[in-house]
Design an enzyme around this catalytic site. Structure first.
Site, mmCIF file in Angstrom:
data_model
loop_
_atom_site.group_PDB
_atom_site.id
_atom_site.type_symbol
_atom_site.label_atom_id
_atom_site.label_comp_id
_atom_site.label_asym_id
_atom_site.label_seq_id
_atom_site.Cartn_x
_atom_site.Cartn_y
_atom_site.Cartn_z
ATOM 1 N N SER A 45 -2.119 -10.197 4.310
ATOM 2 C CA SER A 45 -2.688 -8.882 4.604
ATOM 3 C C SER A 45 -4.141 -8.799 4.155
ATOM 4 C CB SER A 45 -1.857 -7.844 3.847
ATOM 5 O OG SER A 45 -2.539 -6.624 3.785
ATOM 6 N N TYR B 165 2.508 -4.229 -4.039
ATOM 7 C CA TYR B 165 2.762 -4.818 -2.718
ATOM 8 C C TYR B 165 1.636 -5.794 -2.357
ATOM 9 C CZ TYR B 165 2.237 -5.447 2.261
ATOM 10 O OH TYR B 165 2.027 -6.027 3.486
ATOM 11 N N LYS C 170 1.263 -10.213 -2.030
ATOM 12 C CA LYS C 170 0.692 -11.031 -0.952
ATOM 13 C C LYS C 170 -0.325 -12.013 -1.524
ATOM 14 C CE LYS C 170 2.942 -9.317 2.439
ATOM 15 N NZ LYS C 170 3.942 -10.116 3.130
HETATM 16 P P1 NAD Z 1 9.141 -4.510 8.626
HETATM 17 O O1 NAD Z 1 9.643 -3.823 7.403
HETATM 18 O O2 NAD Z 1 9.318 -3.866 9.947
HETATM 19 O O3 NAD Z 1 9.759 -5.984 8.702
HETATM 20 C C1 NAD Z 1 10.090 -6.729 7.536
HETATM 21 C C2 NAD Z 1 11.507 -7.238 7.718
HETATM 22 O O4 NAD Z 1 11.873 -7.975 6.548
HETATM 23 C C3 NAD Z 1 12.530 -6.111 7.880
HETATM 24 O O5 NAD Z 1 13.321 -6.351 9.033
HETATM 25 C C4 NAD Z 1 13.367 -6.190 6.608
HETATM 26 O O6 NAD Z 1 14.725 -5.823 6.841
HETATM 27 C C5 NAD Z 1 13.203 -7.655 6.211
HETATM 28 N N1 NAD Z 1 13.399 -7.921 4.782
HETATM 29 C C6 NAD Z 1 12.780 -7.326 3.731
HETATM 30 N N2 NAD Z 1 13.271 -7.834 2.573
HETATM 31 C C7 NAD Z 1 14.203 -8.765 2.908
HETATM 32 C C8 NAD Z 1 15.073 -9.606 2.162
HETATM 33 N N3 NAD Z 1 15.113 -9.572 0.815
HETATM 34 N N4 NAD Z 1 15.907 -10.438 2.831
HETATM 35 C C9 NAD Z 1 15.905 -10.462 4.190
HETATM 36 N N5 NAD Z 1 15.130 -9.684 4.944
HETATM 37 C C10 NAD Z 1 14.279 -8.838 4.300
HETATM 38 O O7 NAD Z 1 7.599 -4.831 8.361
HETATM 39 P P2 NAD Z 1 6.484 -5.345 9.378
HETATM 40 O O8 NAD Z 1 5.506 -4.261 9.567
HETATM 41 O O9 NAD Z 1 7.125 -5.987 10.533
HETATM 42 O O10 NAD Z 1 5.795 -6.443 8.463
HETATM 43 C C11 NAD Z 1 6.118 -7.823 8.574
HETATM 44 C C12 NAD Z 1 5.304 -8.596 7.542
HETATM 45 O O11 NAD Z 1 3.932 -8.375 7.782
HETATM 46 C C13 NAD Z 1 5.561 -8.194 6.110
HETATM 47 O O12 NAD Z 1 5.523 -9.346 5.292
HETATM 48 C C14 NAD Z 1 4.403 -7.290 5.788
HETATM 49 O O13 NAD Z 1 4.110 -7.276 4.425
HETATM 50 C C15 NAD Z 1 3.300 -7.962 6.583
HETATM 51 N N6 NAD Z 1 2.195 -7.049 6.917
HETATM 52 C C16 NAD Z 1 2.466 -5.909 7.614
HETATM 53 C C17 NAD Z 1 1.450 -5.007 7.895
HETATM 54 C C18 NAD Z 1 1.734 -3.707 8.628
HETATM 55 O O14 NAD Z 1 0.922 -2.788 8.523
HETATM 56 N N7 NAD Z 1 2.820 -3.609 9.373
HETATM 57 C C19 NAD Z 1 0.130 -5.299 7.469
HETATM 58 C C20 NAD Z 1 -0.112 -6.489 6.784
HETATM 59 C C21 NAD Z 1 0.936 -7.360 6.511
#
Ligand code: NAD
Ligand code: UDP
Length: 343
Positions: A127, A152, A156
């Protein structure tokens, strides 16, 4: 023969869009997800778009024994795309240990299990938060990283450091960290999109839910930032563009095209939009008037962020293609489809 890729967190927002593109690029996908922030409905939706239902195992990645068993059974996988993480910034400040425990154990167990089974390619969802409050704009991969404000964000930063250390000592292991700026938007079919559980933390779902009448009012966090209209500026990037970057990163790893075993790339549109500009664009695209109020700044928010993606362009051949209107239009279409499904 299909080429198998393991996608952790593949039922979530970004993951489901990546899985669609993997399937469309003739990869076979195994999703590992505990559904803590998603649901199995994602699998049917992916099938609706691609005609294929990905393999799925419901597992908590922090369960080391379960992970070891799964990876042993799927040691024919070529690579892992690791998205599973908890991502609510505010909650991570309230309950830091939950975030460090989940995000770091998910990462460590995935890395351990894959390495034990000879799967040596790894794409990590990182991120822009690793840059903290940036010293320069646009932000390049060479810009200083700083301790992020939230646990959080720090999970990362620590995650990236763990992967980098591993790449230094294990010569056949290679990885790419993708630093997302602000992903928004939805698949053009309107069949998959962002579905936050409970009250959204992020701007875009808050806007669409307010317009759909689920929330009363959008609170604009801060009207006194030193920007042209006083509201904070972010680099929003279409989730479909983001998904494409994962395919490009995966191919770079699989084709062994890397300059060094560990690489990082910014993924953004390179353009900054203020919160008020996002509201105005939403109103223009949707023809819906938004109820909003300017209020206090949110703790930890940064004034302005936008990316340089020259490196991704040069090394991955990737550039964001979709503009802000397309991002907002697709988010709104997805929100409307969801509401009509529920009625
Ligand atoms: P999201 O919450 O929709 O998807 C994350 C998935 O991980 C979910 O389906 C959740 O059920 C699963 N998960 C969490 N903990 C778990 C565990 N212990 N075991 C198994 N599954 C688990 O989030 P997203 O927006 O799709 O983000 C995906 C990735 O991208 C994440 O790592 C997030 O930190 C990163 N990210 C997202 C954003 C954003 O704004 N969406 C920005 C930067 C980085
Ligand atoms: N924001 C806002 N109201 C909201 C949610 C977000 O004004 O209900 C602002 C937030 O302060 C930031 C921008 O919108 O300036 C993007 O916030 P988001 O949480 O989507 O992403 P962040 O950049 O914080 O990761």
């Amino acid at each position: 023969m299909d080429r198998k890729i393991i996608v952790t967190g593949g039922c979530g927002y970004v993951g489901s869009h990546i899985v669609v593109q993997l399937i469309e690029n003739q990869f076979e996908v195994l999703i590992l997800d505990n559904l803590s922030n998603s649901s199995e409905a994602s699998l049917d939706r992916i099938k609706q778009i691609t005609g294929k239902r990905p393999l799925f195992i419901k597992v908590d990645l922090s369960d080391r024994a379960a992970m070891a068993k799964i990876f042993e059974q799927h040691n024919d996988a070529l690579a892992v795309i690791h998205l599973a993480a908890l991502k609510a910034v505010g909650e991570s400040i309230e309950i830091p240990l939950k975030y460090y425990y989940n995000n770091l154990n998910c990462l460590l167990n995935t890395l351990n299990s894959q390495i034990e089974n000879g799967i040596n390619k790894f794409v990590f969802s990182s991120s822009a938060t690793v840059y903290g409050s940036p010293d320069e704009l646009p932000i390049t991969e060479k810009s200083n990283t700083k301790r992020p404000f939230s646990p959080y964000g720090n999970s990362k930063r620590i995650g990236e450091e763990i992967i980098e250390d591993l790449c230094k000592i294990k010569c056949d292991f290679s990885s790419i960290s993708l630093r997302y700026f602000n992903p928004i938007g939805a698949h053009e079919s309107g069949i998959i999109g962002e579905l936050p559980k409970g009250v959204p933390n992020n701007l875009m779902p808050y806007i669409t839910q307010t317009a759909a009448g689920i929330r009363d009012k959008l609170m604009v966090f801060g009207g006194d930032y030193p920007t042209h209209d006083g509201t904070a500026i972010r680099d929003y990037v279409h989730v479909m563009d983001l998904a494409q970057a994962h395919i490009d990163a995966l191919n770079r790893l699989l084709n062994e095209e890397q300059d060094t075993p560990y690489e990082t790339f910014n993924l953004g549109s390179t353009k900054g939009y203020s919160v008020l500009e996002m509201i105005q664009t939403f109103e223009a695209v949707s023809k819906v008037k938004l109820n909003y109020e300017i209020t206090e700044r949110r703790a930890g928010d940064i004034t302005e962020l936008y990316a340089s993606t020259k490196l991704a362009e040069e090394k991955l051949g990737w550039k964001a293609e979709r503009n802000i209107d397309e991002m907002i239009r697709s988010s709104w279409e997805w929100e409307q489809n969801l509401r009509s499904e529920k009625e």
